[in-house]
Design a protein around this motif. Structure first.
Motif, PDB file in Angstrom:
ATOM      1  N   ARG A   1      44.450  -3.628  57.823  1.00 17.41           N
ATOM      2  CA  ARG A   1      44.718  -3.583  59.263  1.00 17.41           C
ATOM      3  C   ARG A   1      45.934  -2.719  59.567  1.00 17.41           C
ATOM      4  NH1 ARG A   1      47.756  -5.937  63.136  1.00 17.41           N
ATOM      5  NH2 ARG A   1      49.031  -6.969  61.558  1.00 17.41           N
ATOM      6  N   ARG A   2      47.022  -2.839  58.776  1.00 13.99           N
ATOM      7  CA  ARG A   2      48.226  -2.038  59.002  1.00 13.99           C
ATOM      8  C   ARG A   2      47.960  -0.559  58.771  1.00 13.99           C
ATOM      9  NH1 ARG A   2      53.094  -4.538  59.212  1.00 13.99           N
ATOM     10  NH2 ARG A   2      54.085  -2.712  58.272  1.00 13.99           N
ATOM     11  N   LYS A   3      47.103  -0.252  57.776  1.00 13.01           N
ATOM     12  CA  LYS A   3      46.786   1.148  57.509  1.00 13.01           C
ATOM     13  C   LYS A   3      46.009   1.753  58.661  1.00 13.01           C
ATOM     14  CE  LYS A   3      44.704   4.168  54.040  1.00 13.01           C
ATOM     15  NZ  LYS A   3      44.009   4.222  52.722  1.00 13.01           N
ATOM     16  N   ALA A   4      45.077   0.969  59.250  1.00  9.74           N
ATOM     17  CA  ALA A   4      44.303   1.471  60.383  1.00  9.74           C
ATOM     18  C   ALA A   4      45.195   1.730  61.589  1.00  9.74           C
ATOM     19  CB  ALA A   4      43.194   0.472  60.732  1.00  9.74           C
TER      20      ALA A   4
ATOM     21  N   LEU B   1      50.696   1.768  60.315  1.00  5.44           N
ATOM     22  CA  LEU B   1      51.942   1.054  60.056  1.00  5.44           C
ATOM     23  C   LEU B   1      52.213   0.889  58.567  1.00  5.44           C
ATOM     24  CD1 LEU B   1      51.538  -1.798  62.693  1.00  5.44           C
ATOM     25  CD2 LEU B   1      52.820   0.337  62.928  1.00  5.44           C
ATOM     26  N   ASP B   2      51.451   1.594  57.739  1.00  4.37           N
ATOM     27  CA  ASP B   2      51.640   1.435  56.296  1.00  4.37           C
ATOM     28  C   ASP B   2      52.745   2.334  55.740  1.00  4.37           C
ATOM     29  OD1 ASP B   2      50.062   3.624  57.002  1.00  4.37           O
ATOM     30  OD2 ASP B   2      49.141   3.724  55.004  1.00  4.37           O
ATOM     31  N   THR B   3      53.274   3.343  56.565  1.00  7.63           N
ATOM     32  CA  THR B   3      54.367   4.229  56.107  1.00  7.63           C
ATOM     33  C   THR B   3      55.712   3.567  56.416  1.00  7.63           C
ATOM     34  OG1 THR B   3      52.991   6.164  56.572  1.00  7.63           O
ATOM     35  CG2 THR B   3      55.371   6.518  56.294  1.00  7.63           C
TER      36      THR B   3
END
Length: 218
Positions: free
Chosen positions: A181-184, A187-189
Motif C-alpha cells: 500500500r505504501r509503495k502504491a 511513500l516507500d522512499t
C-alpha cells in the motif's frame, strides 16, 4: 393382490360440505362402537342408532365389516372414481341388519339427512415395533461417532506452537500488505534533508508589507 384392509380405520363426519369431526383407529382395534356420547369409541351424533352403543365396524378375517345404521344410505367409491352404488358382492344382510365390506383403496359414505360419515382404511398400517438388536448396534455406532467429534477436535486442535506459528504468519501477511500500500502511494522512499541549492530554488513567501502603527492586523 389382496383387497382386504389390513390396517386401521379412518372416519370423517361432514355436515353438508363442512368437515365436523375426524377419528383414526389403529390396527390394534378389533371393533368400533358408536353412540351420541363423548365417551364412546366413536362419538357419533345425528345418526339413528338401533341401540347404544352401536357396533358400527368390526374386524373379520377378510378385513373390516361396516354395519349400517337402519336409516343410513351408503355409497361406495374407489380411488379416482365418483361415489356410486356398492357392489352386490360387498353387501351382507342378516337378521334385518345390512353390512358392507370395506375393500382396500375404497371409501364408504354413510348419509342421513345433512350428515355424511366417510369410512376408509387408515394410512398407517401398523405401529412401529420395538428396536431390534441390529437397530441397537447401529444406534451405538452413531452415538460413538457423535461423541468422537469433540474428542477428535481436542486431540487435533491447535497447540501453543501452532498458534504462535499462525500468529506470525498473519503478522507477516499484514506487513506485506502495508508495504504494498505504501509503495502504491509513493511513500516507500525515506525522507532526506533539503540541500542549500534545493532550498534556494524554492519560491519565497512573498514581500514584506509595512503598515502604520495604528493599524491592526487580524
Amino acid at each position: 393382490m389382496s383387497n382386504k384392509v389390513a390396517g386401521g380405520l379412518y372416519f370423517e363426519l361432514y355436515w353438508g360440505e363442512n368437515l365436523a369431526e375426524a377419528w383414526s383407529y389403529g390396527v390394534e382395534q378389533t371393533s368400533i362402537h358408536a353412540a351420541p356420547d363423548e365417551k364412546a369409541t366413536l362419538p357419533l351424533y345425528g345418526f339413528t342408532l338401533p341401540e347404544e352403543p352401536f357396533l358400527i365396524a368390526e374386524r373379520t378375517p377378510r378385513g373390516w365389516l361396516i354395519h349400517l345404521p337402519p336409516n343410513a344410505q351408503v355409497e361406495h367409491k374407489s380411488k379416482g372414481t365418483a361415489y356410486g352404488p356398492v357392489p352386490d358382492g360387498q353387501v351382507h344382510r342378516q337378521a334385518g341388519r345390512t353390512s358392507v365390506e370395506l375393500t382396500e383403496g375404497s371409501t364408504l359414505r354413510l348419509s342421513e339427512g345433512q350428515l355424511f360419515l366417510q369410512v376408509q382404511g387408515s394410512v398407517v398400517k401398523e405401529r412401529v415395533g420395538p428396536l431390534e438388536w441390529k437397530d441397537m448396534g447401529w444406534l451405538a455406532i452413531v452415538g460413538l461417532l457423535f461423541l468422537s467429534l469433540p474428542v477428535g477436535f481436542l486431540l487435533a486442535g491447535p497447540t501453543p506452537e501452532r498458534s504462535a506459528e499462525s500468529n506470525a504468519r498473519a503478522l507477516q501477511q499484514a506487513a506485506e500488505k502495508e508495504a504494498a500500500r505504501r509503495k502504491a502511494l509513493g511513500l516507500d522512499t525515506p525522507l532526506r534533508p533539503l540541500t542549500d541549492s534545493e532550498r534556494a530554488a524554492q519560491p519565497d513567501a512573498g514581500s514584506d508589507v509595512h503598515v502604520p502603527a495604528m493599524f491592526r492586523v487580524h
